[in-house]
Scaffold this motif. Structure first.
Motif, mmCIF file in Angstrom:
data_model
loop_
_atom_site.group_PDB
_atom_site.id
_atom_site.type_symbol
_atom_site.label_atom_id
_atom_site.label_comp_id
_atom_site.label_asym_id
_atom_site.label_seq_id
_atom_site.Cartn_x
_atom_site.Cartn_y
_atom_site.Cartn_z
ATOM 1 N N LEU A 78 0.804 -1.198 0.088
ATOM 2 C CA LEU A 78 -0.011 0.167 0.113
ATOM 3 C C LEU A 78 0.936 1.353 0.088
ATOM 4 O O LEU A 78 0.367 2.085 -0.733
ATOM 5 N N TYR A 79 2.041 1.357 0.594
ATOM 6 C CA TYR A 79 2.765 2.249 0.821
ATOM 7 C C TYR A 79 3.410 2.577 -0.476
ATOM 8 O O TYR A 79 3.272 3.945 -1.086
ATOM 9 N N ALA A 80 3.919 1.747 -1.222
ATOM 10 C CA ALA A 80 4.531 1.861 -2.665
ATOM 11 C C ALA A 80 3.514 2.339 -3.670
ATOM 12 O O ALA A 80 3.950 2.976 -4.565
ATOM 13 N N LEU A 81 2.110 1.698 -3.690
ATOM 14 C CA LEU A 81 1.372 2.109 -4.520
ATOM 15 C C LEU A 81 0.745 3.316 -4.422
ATOM 16 O O LEU A 81 0.552 4.284 -5.274
ATOM 17 N N GLU A 82 0.716 3.963 -3.097
ATOM 18 C CA GLU A 82 0.050 5.195 -2.778
ATOM 19 C C GLU A 82 1.223 6.196 -3.266
ATOM 20 O O GLU A 82 0.912 7.321 -3.843
ATOM 21 N N LYS A 83 2.627 5.971 -3.153
ATOM 22 C CA LYS A 83 3.604 6.904 -3.533
ATOM 23 C C LYS A 83 3.471 6.952 -4.819
ATOM 24 O O LYS A 83 3.643 8.044 -5.519
ATOM 25 N N GLN A 84 3.420 5.950 -5.588
ATOM 26 C CA GLN A 84 3.635 5.996 -7.113
ATOM 27 C C GLN A 84 2.034 6.633 -7.696
ATOM 28 O O GLN A 84 2.352 7.423 -8.542
ATOM 29 N N LEU A 85 0.897 6.229 -7.133
ATOM 30 C CA LEU A 85 -0.126 6.900 -7.591
ATOM 31 C C LEU A 85 -0.210 8.124 -7.387
ATOM 32 O O LEU A 85 -0.655 8.917 -8.175
ATOM 33 N N SER A 86 0.223 8.633 -6.368
ATOM 34 C CA SER A 86 0.155 10.334 -5.937
ATOM 35 C C SER A 86 1.133 11.089 -6.870
ATOM 36 O O SER A 86 0.598 12.122 -6.979
ATOM 37 N N GLN A 87 2.198 10.473 -7.394
ATOM 38 C CA GLN A 87 2.900 11.239 -8.553
ATOM 39 C C GLN A 87 2.006 11.273 -9.765
ATOM 40 O O GLN A 87 2.431 12.369 -10.733
ATOM 41 N N HIS A 88 0.958 10.636 -10.110
ATOM 42 C CA HIS A 88 0.127 10.786 -11.230
ATOM 43 C C HIS A 88 -1.370 11.310 -10.944
ATOM 44 O O HIS A 88 -2.380 11.024 -11.678
ATOM 45 N N GLN A 89 -1.344 11.829 -9.763
ATOM 46 C CA GLN A 89 -2.598 12.416 -9.405
ATOM 47 C C GLN A 89 -3.776 11.442 -9.300
ATOM 48 O O GLN A 89 -4.790 11.762 -9.695
ATOM 49 N N LYS A 90 -3.309 10.164 -9.086
ATOM 50 C CA LYS A 90 -4.521 9.137 -8.885
ATOM 51 C C LYS A 90 -4.486 8.835 -7.318
ATOM 52 O O LYS A 90 -3.604 8.997 -6.621
ATOM 53 N N HIS A 91 -5.850 8.458 -6.945
ATOM 54 C CA HIS A 91 -6.029 8.103 -5.629
ATOM 55 C C HIS A 91 -6.326 6.635 -5.396
ATOM 56 O O HIS A 91 -6.774 6.020 -6.285
ATOM 57 N N LEU A 92 -6.029 6.127 -4.006
ATOM 58 C CA LEU A 92 -6.348 4.577 -3.903
ATOM 59 C C LEU A 92 -7.482 4.577 -2.883
ATOM 60 O O LEU A 92 -7.834 5.436 -1.971
ATOM 61 N N LEU A 93 -8.421 3.736 -3.320
ATOM 62 C CA LEU A 93 -9.578 3.317 -2.552
ATOM 63 C C LEU A 93 -9.543 1.836 -2.024
ATOM 64 O O LEU A 93 -9.439 0.971 -2.796
ATOM 65 N N LEU A 94 -9.393 1.791 -0.844
ATOM 66 C CA LEU A 94 -9.001 0.236 -0.150
ATOM 67 C C LEU A 94 -10.016 -0.413 0.284
ATOM 68 O O LEU A 94 -11.095 0.172 0.712
ATOM 69 N N ARG A 95 -10.074 -1.731 -0.053
ATOM 70 C CA ARG A 95 -11.159 -2.651 0.474
ATOM 71 C C ARG A 95 -10.250 -3.901 1.015
ATOM 72 O O ARG A 95 -9.383 -4.327 0.306
ATOM 73 N N PHE A 96 -10.724 -4.604 2.226
ATOM 74 C CA PHE A 96 -9.987 -5.732 2.497
ATOM 75 C C PHE A 96 -11.142 -6.809 2.275
ATOM 76 O O PHE A 96 -12.189 -6.728 2.519
ATOM 77 N N ALA A 97 -10.528 -7.999 2.019
ATOM 78 C CA ALA A 97 -11.511 -9.154 1.570
ATOM 79 C C ALA A 97 -10.753 -10.554 1.791
ATOM 80 O O ALA A 97 -9.367 -10.486 1.257
ATOM 81 N N HIS A 98 -11.295 -11.399 2.523
ATOM 82 C CA HIS A 98 -10.438 -12.732 2.664
ATOM 83 C C HIS A 98 -11.214 -13.997 2.047
ATOM 84 O O HIS A 98 -10.736 -14.960 2.404
ATOM 85 N N THR A 99 -12.108 -13.867 1.436
ATOM 86 C CA THR A 99 -12.927 -15.119 0.769
ATOM 87 C C THR A 99 -13.201 -14.584 -0.765
ATOM 88 O O THR A 99 -13.348 -13.399 -1.203
ATOM 89 N N LYS A 100 -13.377 -15.679 -1.410
ATOM 90 C CA LYS A 100 -13.703 -15.144 -3.188
ATOM 91 C C LYS A 100 -15.095 -14.281 -3.135
ATOM 92 O O LYS A 100 -15.194 -13.323 -3.844
ATOM 93 N N ALA A 101 -15.932 -14.570 -2.139
ATOM 94 C CA ALA A 101 -17.325 -14.055 -2.309
ATOM 95 C C ALA A 101 -16.915 -12.476 -1.787
ATOM 96 O O ALA A 101 -17.752 -11.437 -2.339
ATOM 97 N N GLU A 102 -16.121 -12.376 -0.947
ATOM 98 C CA GLU A 102 -16.195 -10.777 -0.446
ATOM 99 C C GLU A 102 -15.312 -10.083 -1.361
ATOM 100 O O GLU A 102 -15.514 -8.886 -1.507
#
Length: 317
Positions: A78-102
């Motif tokens: 998440l840290y690496a993605l947020e750093k790279q995305l912010s350089q391109h004015q993109k934002h990260l929207l996070l969800r956690f899921a632990h099953t296929k259905a989720e």
């Protein structure tokens, strides 16, 4: 509050150029891009995300569905993605899921106008997703048009070669299938033994559903008949648990038994620093963001990332 007109005047470019730079569009001269970013930083300008979305028909949001249970690795992703995305004015929207259905529920939610693209990280079950706006990262049996997988066979072979070169020739492997890519790990393990003219001992290998602690207990109980002086485990959390268990049996690490992590390494108080295979989250994030910004299907496809061998005395502290 600064406006786009203020940025345009300070940078000496048109409002259209400012808009293209801040939206990550191509076709802008490097000098203009640098001037706009510098002006925006000086003025502390923040574009109106909602207005940008309406104008460009793009949310500039990237959904991330995290099925990775390794907390430390999740943070690194998440840290690496947020750093790279912010350089391109993109934002990260996070969800956690632990099953296929989720995961499928989260994917449906994010795909309903909330995000332009979605990343799924660390799923340990087949998903069979064929959407071209979804990237699977280190997922089991990825069938997506776009995926990034770890080269698990190369990691296991590299780990075994390192251990053998350090005089550890009785290598136990504990890698439950729930950790993912067990068949690839076993392939690399066997290849290293074969190349070093060492026999394959089935009693040293645990690839079924046994937990690492149970498998290690079996090894320790059978120490009189099954000798091992090295232990290969799936990740840093498994390594930490194994080290504590070995120490409880008065086994020194790495003196008696050298522990090796196939994904990440430990650098914690009271825990011996161990050799490991580490994957560059920055390299992976950069590759992902390049695909997201360029959006050409041929850039990513099915990509494989090889890890680096990290040796304790070479770590930067």
């Amino acid at each position: 509050m600064a406006t786009i007109n203020d940025v345009s005047r300070l940078a000496g470019v048109s409002k259209a150029t400012v808009s293209r730079v801040l939206s990550g569009s191509r076709g802008v001269k490097e000098a203009s891009r640098v001037a706009v970013l510098k002006a925006a930083e000086e003025l502390k300008y923040r574009p109106n995300v909602i207005a940008q979305s309406l104008y460009s028909q793009s949310t500039n949001c990237i959904g991330v569905i995290c099925a990775q249970e390794n907390v430390n690795q999740t943070t690194a992703y998440l840290y690496a993605l947020e750093k790279q995305l912010s350089q391109h004015q993109k934002h990260l929207l996070l969800r956690f899921a632990h099953t296929k259905a989720e995961i499928m529920t989260a994917l449906d939610e994010l795909n309903c106008g909330l995000c332009d693209d979605v990343l799924i990280i660390g799923a340990r079950f087949p998903l069979n997703i064929e959407d071209d706006n979804v990237i699977l990262i280190n997922c089991t049996e990825a069938e997506s048009p776009n995926s990034i997988q770890y080269d698990h066979a190369f990691a296991a072979e590299t780990a075994c070669n390192f251990l053998i070169n350090n005089g550890k020739r009785q290598i136990a492997l504990i890698h439950p299938d729930t950790a993912g890519a067990a068949d690839r790990v076993l392939l690399g393990y066997k290849l290293a033994l074969e190349n070093n003219f060492l026999p394959f001992n089935r009693n040293l290998v645990f690839m079924d559903s046994l937990s690492t602690s149970v498998a290690l207990q079996v090894l320790l109980n059978n120490a009189s008949t099954v000798n091992f002086n090295a232990l290969l485990v799936a990740n840093e959390q498994e390594a930490q648990n194994a080290i504590s268990q070995l120490q409880a049996f008065n086994k020194s690490v790495p003196g008696d038994i050298m522990v090796f992590s196939l994904a990440g390494s430990l650098d914690l108080p009271g825990i011996p620093t161990i050799p490991a295979i580490e994957y560059s989250m920055d390299v992976m994030a950069s590759q992902i963001v390049s695909w997201l910004t360029e959006k050409t299907q041929h850039m990513l496809g099915s990509s494989v990332l090889r890890g680096d061998l990290i040796i304790p005395d070479m770590r930067k502290r």
